[in-house]
Design a protein around this motif. Structure first.
Motif, mmCIF file in Angstrom:
data_model
loop_
_atom_site.group_PDB
_atom_site.id
_atom_site.type_symbol
_atom_site.label_atom_id
_atom_site.label_comp_id
_atom_site.label_asym_id
_atom_site.label_seq_id
_atom_site.Cartn_x
_atom_site.Cartn_y
_atom_site.Cartn_z
ATOM 1 N N ASP A 278 -7.970 1.321 1.702
ATOM 2 C CA ASP A 278 -8.400 0.352 2.710
ATOM 3 C C ASP A 278 -8.470 0.938 4.111
ATOM 4 O OD1 ASP A 278 -8.835 -1.956 1.112
ATOM 5 O OD2 ASP A 278 -6.680 -2.173 0.885
ATOM 6 N N ARG B 182 -3.538 3.334 0.515
ATOM 7 C CA ARG B 182 -4.042 2.996 -0.815
ATOM 8 C C ARG B 182 -3.358 1.762 -1.384
ATOM 9 N NH1 ARG B 182 -3.275 8.889 -3.658
ATOM 10 N NH2 ARG B 182 -4.665 10.115 -2.293
ATOM 11 N N ARG B 183 -4.151 0.912 -2.030
ATOM 12 C CA ARG B 183 -3.596 -0.264 -2.683
ATOM 13 C C ARG B 183 -2.681 0.147 -3.835
ATOM 14 N NH1 ARG B 183 -8.809 -4.386 -3.146
ATOM 15 N NH2 ARG B 183 -9.478 -4.174 -0.954
ATOM 16 N N ASP C 290 -2.204 -1.799 -6.529
ATOM 17 C CA ASP C 290 -2.529 -2.622 -7.704
ATOM 18 C C ASP C 290 -3.140 -1.817 -8.843
ATOM 19 O OD1 ASP C 290 -4.995 -2.015 -6.653
ATOM 20 O OD2 ASP C 290 -5.550 -4.082 -6.158
ATOM 21 N N HIS D 232 0.841 -1.190 0.000
ATOM 22 C CA HIS D 232 0.000 0.000 0.000
ATOM 23 C C HIS D 232 0.882 1.248 0.000
ATOM 24 C CE1 HIS D 232 -3.028 -2.883 1.358
ATOM 25 N NE2 HIS D 232 -3.968 -1.984 1.147
#
Length: 255
Positions: free
Chosen positions: A162, A153-154, A156, A138
């Motif tokens: 999250d 924040r992710r 990906d 993250h």
């Protein structure tokens, strides 16, 4: 592990752990009040428990608070107990936890680790979005000023956040305090928890203490224990070797 068994071999030290299990985060004076022993003797017993990593300590102003660290006990359980009696003991443990939840305040989890680094590098590793991506999966995004918002924040590409929260204290490179919440719970402050990072030079290394407070229940404590141990192990590897662990600890199967 030898230090853990040595620490547990003494009845007084076991009573101190029982006191902290009843109410974690006690001062020396509070612990001494229920044990017929001098403060100096209790201090010596607490030093043995801390050396075995069975307790963690955090300074709050001029008070030194003592917290139970369940990780070594969990390792003993995993190695020598769970594989023989796992189903029955887990059922009994669940009953015990549900009974205790109605009797205690919101629980706290404390994790202490030692890192061969500097306070500045540890601080940057916790607050630099690109560095957190390398070991946490993250980006921790904020300007890290008191009162500012921060987001977890992710990485990906989805942009999914999250965890959200606010920066409560920010004293580079020694102390960072933030609130934590699920974005779905934004504005419901009774559901927020609080995380404190204390970063202290310890000889030629760094002592990093993570205190996660105001968790909702014991299931959140278990999740915090698992999550923080994995993330901070990855952080330690990155700072000491230049690379995170070869596999993300939280993605590896248990057992």
């Amino acid at each position: 592990m030898d230090q853990v068994f040595k620490a547990l071999s003494d009845g007084t030290r076991r009573r101190l752990l029982d006191r902290l299990h009843e109410h974690s985060g006690q001062t020396l004076g509070e612990l001494c009040a229920r044990i017929d022993m001098s403060r100096q003797s209790v201090t010596q017993h607490l030093a043995v428990l801390e050396a075995a990593n069975l307790i963690s300590t955090v300074w709050r102003g001029r008070e030194k608070l003592h917290y139970l660290n369940p990780v070594p006990l969990h390792e003993i359980q995993e190695r020598w107990i769970d594989k023989f009696e796992r189903p029955r003991l887990r059922a009994l443990g669940a009953v015990k936890r549900r009974a205790e939840e109605d009797m205690t305040d919101k629980p706290t989890y404390v994790y202490v680790t030692y890192i061969q680094s500097t306070p500045e590098k540890v601080w940057d590793a916790l607050t630099d979005a690109d560095v957190t991506a390398a070991y946490w999966g993250h980006n921790n995004v904020s300007d890290w000023r008191v009162g500012s918002r921060w987001e977890h924040r992710r990485t990906d590409g989805s942009g999914i956040v999250d965890v959200i929260g606010d920066v409560v204290e920010s004293e580079r490179p020694t102390r960072l305090v933030t609130t934590w919440a699920d974005p779905a719970d934004e504005g419901e402050e009774d559901k927020y928890s609080r995380v404190t990072f204390d970063i202290r030079a310890h000889g030629g290394i760094v002592r990093l203490t993570v205190t996660h407070e105001d968790l909702l229940d014991e299931s959140d404590v278990a999740a915090a224990a698992s999550g923080w141990s994995a993330v901070l192990s990855n952080l330690k590897s990155l700072l000491e070797t230049g690379s995170p662990l070869p596999e993300e600890p939280w993605a590896m199967p248990v057992g």
